[in-house]
Design a protein around this motif. Structure first.
Motif, PDB file in Angstrom:
ATOM      1  N   ALA A  23       8.794 -10.625  -0.753  1.00  0.00           N
ATOM      2  CA  ALA A  23       8.429 -11.711   0.159  1.00  0.00           C
ATOM      3  C   ALA A  23       7.031 -12.226  -0.158  1.00  0.00           C
ATOM      4  CB  ALA A  23       8.503 -11.221   1.609  1.00  0.00           C
ATOM      5  N   LYS A  24       6.124 -11.314  -0.417  1.00  0.00           N
ATOM      6  CA  LYS A  24       4.752 -11.707  -0.755  1.00  0.00           C
ATOM      7  C   LYS A  24       4.708 -12.442  -2.095  1.00  0.00           C
ATOM      8  CE  LYS A  24       2.969  -7.787   1.869  1.00  0.00           C
ATOM      9  NZ  LYS A  24       2.389  -6.427   1.808  1.00  0.00           N
ATOM     10  N   ALA A  25       5.529 -12.005  -3.045  1.00  0.00           N
ATOM     11  CA  ALA A  25       5.573 -12.677  -4.352  1.00  0.00           C
ATOM     12  C   ALA A  25       6.052 -14.115  -4.205  1.00  0.00           C
ATOM     13  CB  ALA A  25       6.487 -11.916  -5.309  1.00  0.00           C
ATOM     14  N   ALA A  55      12.097  -1.071   3.195  1.00  0.00           N
ATOM     15  CA  ALA A  55      11.463  -2.368   2.910  1.00  0.00           C
ATOM     16  C   ALA A  55      10.346  -2.234   1.892  1.00  0.00           C
ATOM     17  CB  ALA A  55      10.930  -2.990   4.196  1.00  0.00           C
ATOM     18  N   ASP A  56       9.645  -1.112   1.930  1.00  0.00           N
ATOM     19  CA  ASP A  56       8.545  -0.895   0.995  1.00  0.00           C
ATOM     20  C   ASP A  56       9.045  -0.398  -0.360  1.00  0.00           C
ATOM     21  OD1 ASP A  56       6.546  -1.599   2.866  1.00  0.00           O
ATOM     22  OD2 ASP A  56       6.611   0.412   3.733  1.00  0.00           O
ATOM     23  N   VAL A  57       9.745   0.736  -0.367  1.00  0.00           N
ATOM     24  CA  VAL A  57      10.078   1.392  -1.631  1.00  0.00           C
ATOM     25  C   VAL A  57      11.139   0.648  -2.433  1.00  0.00           C
ATOM     26  CG1 VAL A  57       9.372   3.635  -0.757  1.00  0.00           C
ATOM     27  CG2 VAL A  57      11.781   2.959  -0.589  1.00  0.00           C
ATOM     28  N   GLU A  58      11.947  -0.180  -1.773  1.00  0.00           N
ATOM     29  CA  GLU A  58      12.939  -0.976  -2.502  1.00  0.00           C
ATOM     30  C   GLU A  58      12.409  -2.358  -2.871  1.00  0.00           C
ATOM     31  OE1 GLU A  58      15.448   0.079  -3.854  1.00  0.00           O
ATOM     32  OE2 GLU A  58      15.993   1.924  -2.807  1.00  0.00           O
ATOM     33  N   GLY A  59      11.156  -2.629  -2.545  1.00  0.00           N
ATOM     34  CA  GLY A  59      10.508  -3.847  -3.025  1.00  0.00           C
ATOM     35  C   GLY A  59      10.708  -5.087  -2.181  1.00  0.00           C
ATOM     36  N   TYR A  98       1.382   6.358   6.148  1.00  0.00           N
ATOM     37  CA  TYR A  98       1.423   5.226   5.222  1.00  0.00           C
ATOM     38  C   TYR A  98       2.832   4.667   5.076  1.00  0.00           C
ATOM     39  CZ  TYR A  98      -3.289   6.502   3.715  1.00  0.00           C
ATOM     40  OH  TYR A  98      -4.626   6.772   3.681  1.00  0.00           O
ATOM     41  N   ALA A  99       3.837   5.514   5.298  1.00  0.00           N
ATOM     42  CA  ALA A  99       5.230   5.079   5.154  1.00  0.00           C
ATOM     43  C   ALA A  99       5.920   5.111   6.513  1.00  0.00           C
ATOM     44  CB  ALA A  99       5.969   5.975   4.164  1.00  0.00           C
ATOM     45  N   GLU A 100       6.792   4.143   6.760  1.00  0.00           N
ATOM     46  CA  GLU A 100       7.579   4.099   7.983  1.00  0.00           C
ATOM     47  C   GLU A 100       8.662   5.179   7.932  1.00  0.00           C
ATOM     48  OE1 GLU A 100       6.934   2.129  10.460  1.00  0.00           O
ATOM     49  OE2 GLU A 100       5.492   0.746   9.530  1.00  0.00           O
ATOM     50  N   ALA A 101       9.224   5.459   9.114  1.00  0.00           N
ATOM     51  CA  ALA A 101      10.334   6.411   9.167  1.00  0.00           C
ATOM     52  C   ALA A 101      11.469   5.958   8.254  1.00  0.00           C
ATOM     53  CB  ALA A 101      10.818   6.571  10.601  1.00  0.00           C
ATOM     54  N   GLY A 134       0.800  -1.221   0.000  1.00  0.00           N
ATOM     55  CA  GLY A 134       0.000   0.000   0.000  1.00  0.00           C
ATOM     56  C   GLY A 134       0.828   1.264   0.000  1.00  0.00           C
ATOM     57  N   THR A 135       1.979   1.250   0.669  1.00  0.00           N
ATOM     58  CA  THR A 135       2.824   2.449   0.725  1.00  0.00           C
ATOM     59  C   THR A 135       3.281   2.860  -0.659  1.00  0.00           C
ATOM     60  OG1 THR A 135       3.599   1.882   2.943  1.00  0.00           O
ATOM     61  CG2 THR A 135       4.952   3.410   1.667  1.00  0.00           C
TER      62      THR A 135
END
Length: 449
Positions: free
Chosen positions: A206-208, A197-201, A190-193, A162-163
């Protein structure tokens, strides 16, 4: 008839998700008991900071000794929402060894060690459920491993973070740059400090791995997933996408090869047509598009993160596991019978959108076209713009107009036909070596067509 002895639940972690799980277990206790056929009782909550006030949770249930909690022997189900690899892995294994089934939301652990955890669950005759590990509240794991168990899944294409979707949607709708959109996502929570982990995929990868393993009945580990982040996506990329009738999404793509003998799993930003259902997924929402032989095309859509949505998935698994417990049965375990080859990214067939900064002089197009031909890549469309020296203005070059004027710079945008990713990336590297190519401004895959 309802059994009077309650099923005892140990909760590992009491953060945003864990506290919501505990709250729903309390406020919906009667409904959960009716659906399961027995009451469920929160028997212990393992945390790192016991002094923190946790509204609605009996302080006598709180402990810092998670290992002792899962080894008690009277625990029926352990709910693990602490995340990470350790101590989660050891705690889940200990839970199986001491007779408990497990509900987990731990995507990183399942992507890395899912096979070993499934083996431990099977050895001890216990359940391992993890609907909440992928796409929050969206029912996805169970449909893939149960509802579609009689079908052949060929492709899973999804927005599973979602981020990143919020950031890319903001860039698309407002013209904002990446940093500006990230700052807004952070301000809104929506985004962590640290959003790495989110923006670099990493999160999506992991979900894939989990989705590919279930969809194709093949063990797919996190290391098997090709991963690219979205930090290099620019406002100019979105302008190019719009000119093609596309938008840009960070996609998790799991697909079976044409001959059915291999699978691939990858995460990267890609252009998708505005006509594709995933193009309309806005804000922090998630959606997963599944293509199978018999069912055809299916899309699962909803909130992919947050305390309440994720807790909803955890409680759904808890109900299923408790029902199994009462019936003396277990649900579906790992299905890896197909054991298909997991191919590298180079064997993926895809399309590229390539933006080049080139010298503004005759013969450039011919040189570029030759490089594509030498690598066996067919060009679909070419768009070239000339910049007036010193003005920064771009002037479109018409077909047959005699080519660019010498002395300036031009932007050349090439969209390819489908080819092996290895051939496409080799083409780009060869283009970088041309004297007339000043730089490769952008490379973007084109999917969903």
């Amino acid at each position: 008839m309802m059994r009077t002895r309650p099923l005892k639940v140990a909760l590992l972690g009491c953060g945003v998700v864990g506290s919501e799980v505990a709250r729903i277990m309390t406020t919906h206790a009667d409904d959960l008991a009716a659906r399961i056929g027995a009451p469920v009782e929160l028997a212990g909550v393992a945390v790192r900071r016991p002094a923190k006030v946790r509204e609605g949770i009996d302080p006598s249930l709180v402990t810092t000794d998670a290992t002792a909690l899962v080894k008690r022997g009277d625990i029926d189900v352990v709910v693990e929402v602490i995340g990470g690899i350790e101590p989660a892995r050891s705690l889940i294994t200990a839970a199986f060894e001491h007779g408990a089934s497990v509900v987990s939301a731990n995507k990183a652990l399942l992507a890395q060690d899912g096979a070993a955890l499934h083996a431990a669950a099977e050895e001890h005759g216990r359940d391992l459920y993890y609907e909440a590990a992928v796409a929050g509240a969206i029912p996805l794991i169970r449909p893939l491993r149960e509802s579609l168990a009689g079908d052949k899944v060929n492709r899973v294409l999804g927005i599973v973070n979602g981020t990143t979707n919020f950031i890319l949607d903001k860039m698309d709708s407002t013209g904002a740059g990446y940093q500006e959109a990230l700052d807004e996502a952070t301000a809104l929570g929506y985004a962590e400090a640290d959003p790495t982990a989110d923006v670099e995929g990493f999160d999506a990868a992991a979900k894939a791995a989990i989705l590919a393993g279930i969809a194709f009945h093949t063990r797919v580990r996190l290391d098997d997933v090709h991963r690219e982040g979205m930090t290099e996506v620019t406002a100019a990329d979105f302008r190019s996408a719009k000119e093609m009738g596309c938008t840009i999404k960070l996609l998790a793509i799991c697909e079976r090869s044409a001959d059915g003998t291999a699978v691939t799993a990858r995460v990267h930003p890609a252009m998708i047509p505005l006509s594709h259902p995933l193009a309309s997924v806005r804000g922090a929402y998630n959606a997963v598009f599944v293509e199978s032989d018999a069912a055809g095309q299916l899309m699962f859509y909803g909130p992919g993160a947050g305390g309440s949505p994720t807790a909803s998935a955890v409680l759904g698994d808890l109900v299923a596991v408790c029902r199994n417990r009462l019936n003396g049965a277990t649900g579906p375990g790992e299905s890896a019978y197909a054991d298909l080859t997991v191919s590298p990214m180079g064997e993926v067939v895809t399309r590229y959108h390539i933006s080049l900064d080139v010298a503004d002089k005759p013969g450039v197009l011919a040189q570029v076209a030759t490089v594509f031909a030498e690598h066996g890549v067919s060009i679909d469309t070419v768009r070239q713009q000339s910049r007036n020296p010193g003005s920064g203005d771009a002037v479109a070059i018409e077909q047959g107009g005699g080519g660019p004027r010498e002395g300036g710079e031009a932007s050349l945008v090439v969209v390819t036909h489908r080819a092996f990713d290895a051939s496409l990336s080799g083409t780009v590297e060869a283009l970088r070596k041309l004297d007339t190519v000043r730089g490769v401004a952008s490379i973007m895959r084109v999917e969903g067509e």
